[in-house]
Design an enzyme around this catalytic site. Sequence first.
Site, PDB file in Angstrom:
ATOM      1  N   ILE A 133       0.805  -1.161   0.294  1.00  0.00           N
ATOM      2  CA  ILE A 133      -0.329  -0.167   0.220  1.00  0.00           C
ATOM      3  C   ILE A 133       0.693   0.960   0.087  1.00  0.00           C
ATOM      4  O   ILE A 133       1.570   1.685   0.845  1.00  0.00           O
ATOM      5  CB  ILE A 133      -0.909  -0.282   1.320  1.00  0.00           C
ATOM      6  CG1 ILE A 133      -1.591  -1.029   1.494  1.00  0.00           C
ATOM      7  CG2 ILE A 133      -2.237   1.572   1.239  1.00  0.00           C
ATOM      8  CD1 ILE A 133      -2.851  -1.796  -0.541  1.00  0.00           C
ATOM      9  N   LYS A 161      -3.503   6.178   3.732  1.00  0.00           N
ATOM     10  CA  LYS A 161      -5.143   7.775   3.678  1.00  0.00           C
ATOM     11  C   LYS A 161      -6.119   7.011   1.916  1.00  0.00           C
ATOM     12  O   LYS A 161      -6.607   7.101   2.119  1.00  0.00           O
ATOM     13  CB  LYS A 161      -4.503   9.146   3.426  1.00  0.00           C
ATOM     14  CG  LYS A 161      -5.968   9.845   3.683  1.00  0.00           C
ATOM     15  CD  LYS A 161      -5.717  11.546   4.534  1.00  0.00           C
ATOM     16  CE  LYS A 161      -5.486  11.153   5.603  1.00  0.00           C
ATOM     17  NZ  LYS A 161      -5.037  12.572   5.767  1.00  0.00           N
ATOM     18  N   THR A 162      -5.368   7.640   0.820  1.00  0.00           N
ATOM     19  CA  THR A 162      -6.160   7.443  -0.258  1.00  0.00           C
ATOM     20  C   THR A 162      -6.102   6.136  -0.692  1.00  0.00           C
ATOM     21  O   THR A 162      -7.684   5.895  -1.201  1.00  0.00           O
ATOM     22  CB  THR A 162      -5.341   8.021  -1.296  1.00  0.00           C
ATOM     23  OG1 THR A 162      -4.292   7.350  -1.629  1.00  0.00           O
ATOM     24  CG2 THR A 162      -5.332   9.511  -1.357  1.00  0.00           C
ATOM     25  N   GLY A 201      -3.315  -3.142  -7.903  1.00  0.00           N
ATOM     26  CA  GLY A 201      -5.017  -1.603  -7.911  1.00  0.00           C
ATOM     27  C   GLY A 201      -5.396  -2.036  -6.962  1.00  0.00           C
ATOM     28  O   GLY A 201      -5.710  -3.209  -6.398  1.00  0.00           O
ATOM     29  N   GLU A 209     -10.897  -1.628  -8.248  1.00  0.00           N
ATOM     30  CA  GLU A 209     -11.676  -2.016  -8.627  1.00  0.00           C
ATOM     31  C   GLU A 209     -12.127  -3.020  -7.008  1.00  0.00           C
ATOM     32  O   GLU A 209     -13.838  -3.166  -6.985  1.00  0.00           O
ATOM     33  CB  GLU A 209     -11.540  -2.921  -9.526  1.00  0.00           C
ATOM     34  CG  GLU A 209     -10.829  -2.669 -11.100  1.00  0.00           C
ATOM     35  CD  GLU A 209     -11.962  -1.176 -11.134  1.00  0.00           C
ATOM     36  OE1 GLU A 209     -12.884  -1.001 -11.851  1.00  0.00           O
ATOM     37  OE2 GLU A 209     -11.102   0.204 -11.818  1.00  0.00           O
TER      38      GLU A 209
HETATM   39 MO1  MOS Z   1     -12.360   1.692 -13.748  1.00  0.00          MO
HETATM   40  S1  MOS Z   1     -14.125   1.137 -14.912  1.00  0.00           S
HETATM   41  O1  MOS Z   1     -11.697   0.999 -15.024  1.00  0.00           O
HETATM   42  O2  MOS Z   1     -12.909   3.139 -14.035  1.00  0.00           O
END
Ligand code: MOS
Length: 745
Positions: free
Chosen positions: A630, A634-635, A703, A706
């Site tokens: 990470i 915070k974000t 990421g 998602e």
């Molecule tokens: Mo996302 S749906 O890949 O902006």
Amino acid sequence: MKSNNNTLLIEDERVDGSDKVTGKAKYAAEHSLPNMAYAVFVTSTIAKGNIKTLDTSKALASPGVLDVIYYANCPAVPGYASNAADRPKNVSEWRGYKVLYDNKVRFFGQPIALVVADSFENANAAVRLVKAEYEIEKFETNFDKARLDPTLLKSPVNYKRGTEKKFKEAASFVEAEYNIPIEVHNAMELFATIAFWEGEDRVTLYDKTQGPKSTQSTVVRTFGLTDKNVRVITENVGGAFGSGLRTWANVPAACIAAKKLNRPVKLVLTRPQMFTLVGYRPQSWQKVGIGADASGNFMGISHEAISNCARYEDFREGIVEASKFLYACENVDTKHSILPLDMSSPIWMRGPGEATGCFALESAIDELAYKLNMDPVQLRIKNFTAINPDNKLPFSDINIKDCYAYGMEKIGWKNRPMVPGSLKENGMLIGYGMSVGVFGAGKGTASVRIVLSNDGKLILECAVSDMGPGTMTSMTKIAAEAMQMPMQKIKFKLGDSDLPPGPSQGGSGTTSTVGSAVDMACKTVQLKLKELAIQFAPAFTGMTADALEVKNEMVVAKANAAIKIEVPSLLKLANQDKIDLTITSSGKTAEQLKYTSNSFSAHFVKLAVNPKDGTIKVLNVVTTGDAGKIVSPKTARSQMLGGVVGGIGMALTEKVEMDHTTGQIINASFGGYHVPLHSQIPNTEVYFVNKPDPHVNDIGSKGIGEIALIGFAGAIANAVYNATGKRVRDLPITPDKLGYKIVKA
Ligand code: MOS
């Protein structure tokens, strides 16, 4: 956040936070240019047919109106020619419907004209004065009805591993259908484009987009221009969730109007237009069959899906993908068809494909757990796999079991009743539920310019956008850590197609892709600094670069910290006012490609159902992510919180309602389309495994955007079942679906 010795260098604040909360940060529609005109779309009031006549005379006579542009007076657009022979070489055909081009209506709310006036108010007032007469054609917008006719389904994609429908032979199995309505991104910021032409072949845009380079390239290819003559500026984006991943009709329309009127034109969509003109999560029907032997080993999974698309273009997302690889299972078959309807085109929306698919899969697994009389977490652990059973590659890292352990502990999983509907607290039915999310962790190509000046400041540039996750912050942090220098001396610039090319912000890939390029750029600069020290600073003569390190804005000999030189002094000594490099980091290396990479999440929910009226209150959420290292706590936490909000909306409130007698969306506003209220968002704990993935990229980060959402709706549905014994397979889960009568106030 003052816990390790990086803390003085790496602060945990959004670098653009103060600009955003003070209003200094500008969004596309907030820009203003001298002599700017304002445009508003007139939209169709039928779903399908032809415009017979369009009377613009009253609108043209209305105060301040400069023009009403529609198919009869729209200047030629090179990319509108459907015949390749009629298009210049560098032009490709515009994707989607060609706005202001012909008299065809393809969906209710399609732009049919553009009113341009000297003020937004004057343009808006004239919109209702444009009168269209239509030739109406028969249309279909009813997904639930149309999907039952197999002849209307298009482009089935089939997959099979092992034996088809094997689940039916298992000791225990479930088979059920799941429905998800259309959901709309509805970010706070409205889509907006300001276009201004300087001459025939040069245009600049302020535009809301997730990809400045992608919008630039679309404009170049539609209008037959060159890259250097098209600039797309998108410094800040107020949320997009996928809706900004393609260039919509507002962009060519603004370009057409600005060129025709020879002055800057601003075109901002209205909130209702945000429901029809910039995509949505497609409506879907799914059927999942899953079976297990007596000890819970999955014997077979079948996953079938149908999702809608527009009549004028295909759209498909990976709804059935997770079923192929998330769990160990030898027999898997999937099928996904699309169903064209007389509606506008869907587009990716947060967790595209998987958010839909995991709702069904993770609900079905929960159903199976009850049949097996097994704990649903234990059932998932039983079917854990460290090797992707589809492509047979090992996951580069997978720590989902850590997520389970943390989530169970923190939500109080031991209190979960094995018998649904058997636990009450304060008169409320209490349920616990959990569900898993997964999304691919890619790494693409990005270029980054890095400039280190002899005043000690570091600037990095990349044409990526930041739609809200905090890319500016995370990139600054990656640079600060790589350079071992304070964040305050670093500036990361983005959101301008003139910067070195970067990806569109999408698919949760920005940190991996752009972050890797930032890391590489910093390491390249460090090497350069070491070489300069050896060449120009006498104390370093004869040393090798390997023997040196760059930290605290100095070049230092590893063996003797007394041998050091400050970076600004070194640059001055070398007679350089800056180091200025552009590097490109490409996709995964051959070594990295030996693995398959995904981020994972597990969401845990405790909720209460009121036995009197069936209203659902989420009491507690523990959301956990396995996304490698990470970068920006915070974000990253905020991403997960946003996923919870979106997930609660998907599970409990969000649904586009259509009137199929007209093809119109009848709840196209925040008054009619319900996103969760603050009061519906419970106490939420966010946890990350926070372990660098050793094989995904050099920085070890995957990421979050998602997986924050994917799976969440399933956790709610599973908790609702645990509370009530009622299984709701159609989202959103409203009291009527629990058997309660809705009493109109
Ligand atoms: Mo996302 S749906 O890949 O902006």
